[in-house]
Design an enzyme around this catalytic site. Sequence first.
Site, PDB file in Angstrom:
ATOM      1  CG  ASP A  58      -2.999   5.798  -3.266  1.00  0.00           C
ATOM      2  OD1 ASP A  58      -1.714   5.848  -1.952  1.00  0.00           O
ATOM      3  OD2 ASP A  58      -2.366   4.816  -4.229  1.00  0.00           O
ATOM      4  CB  ALA A  83      -0.719  -0.047   1.813  1.00  0.00           C
ATOM      5  CB  THR A  84       2.141   3.053  -1.826  1.00  0.00           C
ATOM      6  OG1 THR A  84       1.670   3.156  -3.095  1.00  0.00           O
ATOM      7  CG2 THR A  84       3.064   3.023  -1.722  1.00  0.00           C
ATOM      8  CB  THR A  85       1.626   7.426  -1.532  1.00  0.00           C
ATOM      9  OG1 THR A  85       2.166   6.974  -2.432  1.00  0.00           O
ATOM     10  CG2 THR A  85       2.215   8.766  -0.615  1.00  0.00           C
ATOM     11  CE  LYS A 117      -3.422   2.525  -0.317  1.00  0.00           C
ATOM     12  NZ  LYS A 117      -2.185   3.488  -1.704  1.00  0.00           N
TER      13      LYS A 117
END
Length: 278
Positions: free
Chosen positions: A72, A55-57, A88
């Site tokens: 995101d 997972a990012t960001t 997230k």
Amino acid sequence: MADTSRETTAGRVSAAATSSFSEHLAQSRPDLLPYGMSLSAKNLPAGNLPAVPHATTIVALSFAGGVLMAGDRRATVGSMIASRHIEKVFPADQYSVLGIAGTAGIAIDITRLFQVELEHYEKIEGTLLSLEGKANRLGAMIRANLPMAMQGLAVIPLFAGFDAGRSVGRLFSYDVTGGRYEELEHHSVGSGSVFARGALKKLWRPNMTEDDAVRIAVESLYDASDDDSATGGPDLVRRLWPIVYTVTRTGSRKVSERELGAVVETVVASRALLAREA
């Protein structure tokens, strides 16, 4: 006749009671901890990692009266998009929020454990844990995950909340060893963080309104998605926007999709008018 075995079990549980739920699990059922599973360092030789979503960001910034955190919606496995709908950013409790980057499955389990940890503390002690205390507890959980992180299954959180004692919003970042660092003004973690931080440095200003903070968060994630393939930008076709939470003295609030949709469309329209290539 009284059930003595049940009384004995209850007595043992009562004697081992602690205000830390994770400590209680570590003593009684360590296998239930996210970092206490059978999947351990000895089972994961270097270079043989499972294909798991990452997972990012995440971005976070302060504004007049509170803090904001946004993430995101994209998760990736290597060069593949594993999900366009992942969340997230989560409320840790009424006055704090938590964002995750890194190995998604372990990060989500640690987030759930952290939520229970804070609720358990409140029930046992009859009061809320201080923001500093919450930040320290989270650091201890990340430190416990270090053997997994050394094998490539790292979890990097971003934590923010409203400090009632100081009447101000505060941000905390972490490294894989559980080291905790207070950030001033704004911060970002994840693969797109270098681009998001660049946007935050240019756009953030003191005493912003909450509405200004929401727009800046959307702008910074947009910039991150423009240069980092693992970060998902606003999806106008699927109507997918970032997950955004604000925290003030009245508590945490998830910014509605309707509000975000209006902000995203304004940002996209303004950038389209510029007709820039780079």
